[in-house]
Design an enzyme around this catalytic site. Sequence first.
Site, PDB file in Angstrom:
ATOM      1  N   ILE A 170       0.812  -1.213   0.000  1.00 33.95           N
ATOM      2  CA  ILE A 170       0.000   0.000   0.000  1.00 33.95           C
ATOM      3  C   ILE A 170       0.850   1.268   0.000  1.00 33.95           C
ATOM      4  CG2 ILE A 170      -2.136  -0.962   0.955  1.00 33.95           C
ATOM      5  CD1 ILE A 170      -1.254   0.302   3.650  1.00 33.95           C
ATOM      6  N   ASP A 205      10.197  12.282  13.735  1.00 29.51           N
ATOM      7  CA  ASP A 205       9.793  12.528  12.343  1.00 29.51           C
ATOM      8  C   ASP A 205       8.351  13.018  12.309  1.00 29.51           C
ATOM      9  OD1 ASP A 205       9.861  12.663   9.609  1.00 29.51           O
ATOM     10  OD2 ASP A 205       9.690  10.504   9.273  1.00 29.51           O
TER      11      ASP A 205
END
Lengths: 221, 338
Positions: A10, A127
């Site tokens: 995906i 992040d």
Amino acid sequence: MGEVASKTLIKKGAEASLYLADWHCRKVIIKTRFPKKYRPVELDEKIRSYRTMHEPLLMHEAKKAGVSTPTIFLVYPKNATIIMEFIEGTQVKQLLGSMPKKERQELCVKIGELIGKLHKHGVIHGDLTTSNMLMNAEGKIFLVDFGLGEKSAELEARGVDLHLMKRALQSTHYQFAQECFEGVLRGYSAVLGEEEAKEVIAKIVEIERRGRYVSERKEEQ
Amino acid sequence: MKDSSEAYCLGIESTADDFGVGIVTLNGKILANASSDYVPEEGGIHPREAARHHAEVADTVLQEALTKAGIKPRDLTLIAFSQGPGLGPCLRTGATVARALAAYLNLPLVGVNHSIAHIEIGKLTTGAADPVTLYVSGGNTIVSAFDSGRYRVFGETLDIALGNCLDVFAREAGLKHKKGMPLGAALEKLAANGKQLIPMPYVVKGMDLSLSGLLTAATTLLRKGECKLEDLCYSLQEHAFSMVTEVTERALAHTEKREVLLTGGVAANKRLQSMLSTIAEEHGARFHVVPREFATDNGAMIAWTGVLAYKHGIVTPVEESFVKLRWRLDKVDVPWVK
């Protein structure tokens, strides 16, 4: 890896590939950090296995801090693979632009609160971008991608974490980056407390001045 | 306006150690790219000494560019200059030459952002249209890509620039900067003979990175004298280049662009080129690297970016032509990019 019935790619990210799979009658995400051919093997293996081991630990810590993350089912350090819960949700990155202003601000405050909870508990995400935040149908936000994170309560680490959030808003949501980041800071301060939050915010300014070519530094001199 | 193949822009570059003059036609043909670099006796760039060098060589380099292009000053249509970011004394020297020329010849003046010029010359010389750009030099380490009117910064160094990191280490190791052989090239040569990878810090934070810890670790190992210099150079390069490649790959995955462009002085490094070409291939993107002549600071890139701006009605009145030492590339509107 046990019973993996079907497996669909995906997302092929820079860091890892994500597969949606059927595993023991459960929808799961299989996250594999494939070898990076550009760097030397010994360096590459070190980085991938470190991040694979580290990420689940930090996700677990995040849960303890009251921040939702996908549940980890299995970790295979050897082939840098993690099997985790599939979160049915949408990336905040895709939502932010199409929201009415008021909702957007509420969402940003909410994000700030989550970051505040992490930091209060000594977890640095590493992040923070709007791609690494998922919202499900009930409006609950999940944080993912802790591979670059660390356990730290240092001001520097907290400052860099928020600086990255700001940078992500500026590069991807520049139209309303400022109002969004202000919202984030409001939520953050509410959780961490005004005093501590102030120190972190001052640190962000310092970090940005350290970078090259920032106009404020000149004004200060 | 004259036919754009017969209209010329002269660009002056002087942000750091190079004084460069480039001449391009308004339709993007590079006719001349002359330069003279200041080589310090020892240590890094001394801004005042570099500026003195620039002032001394300015007329020779100008003359060389005009001769090479085969035109006279009266044939020019436009003067462009590097307005920032960079070292104050150096920038001011270039700006002064540009203003004098523009006033004397009664030509429009365009102040150009140096970082954007590195991207634009890369696009012009390689044919890249909409790349994720890694711009690495002595003063900059930036990952950027275009979105809605501006080049956006996706990642950059949190402390020192890649070129600076390599140069400082090379100087510590006693390598010498010679004309035509920059320190980075000397380091690259040694690194090619390195075999053993010595563990060093690898610091990536989101799409940002930090190189100061790596530099400290490498110089500390160097002073201890227990490792071979070749291995140290190799390890320093591998760690530093892996970090910039990783953040570039992140930006590439994030923006889903189809091209990667490597530009700036460090772009000349073959090992870095090969790393970036690997990630481009992996993401089905085309890899472009700026030709060596246009990798380091040069006048042609300023001239060409001046042309792009000028064609979109941008000129810089003399009273606004002051230099901008810390002019970020994401603060500049680029109406010529679609």
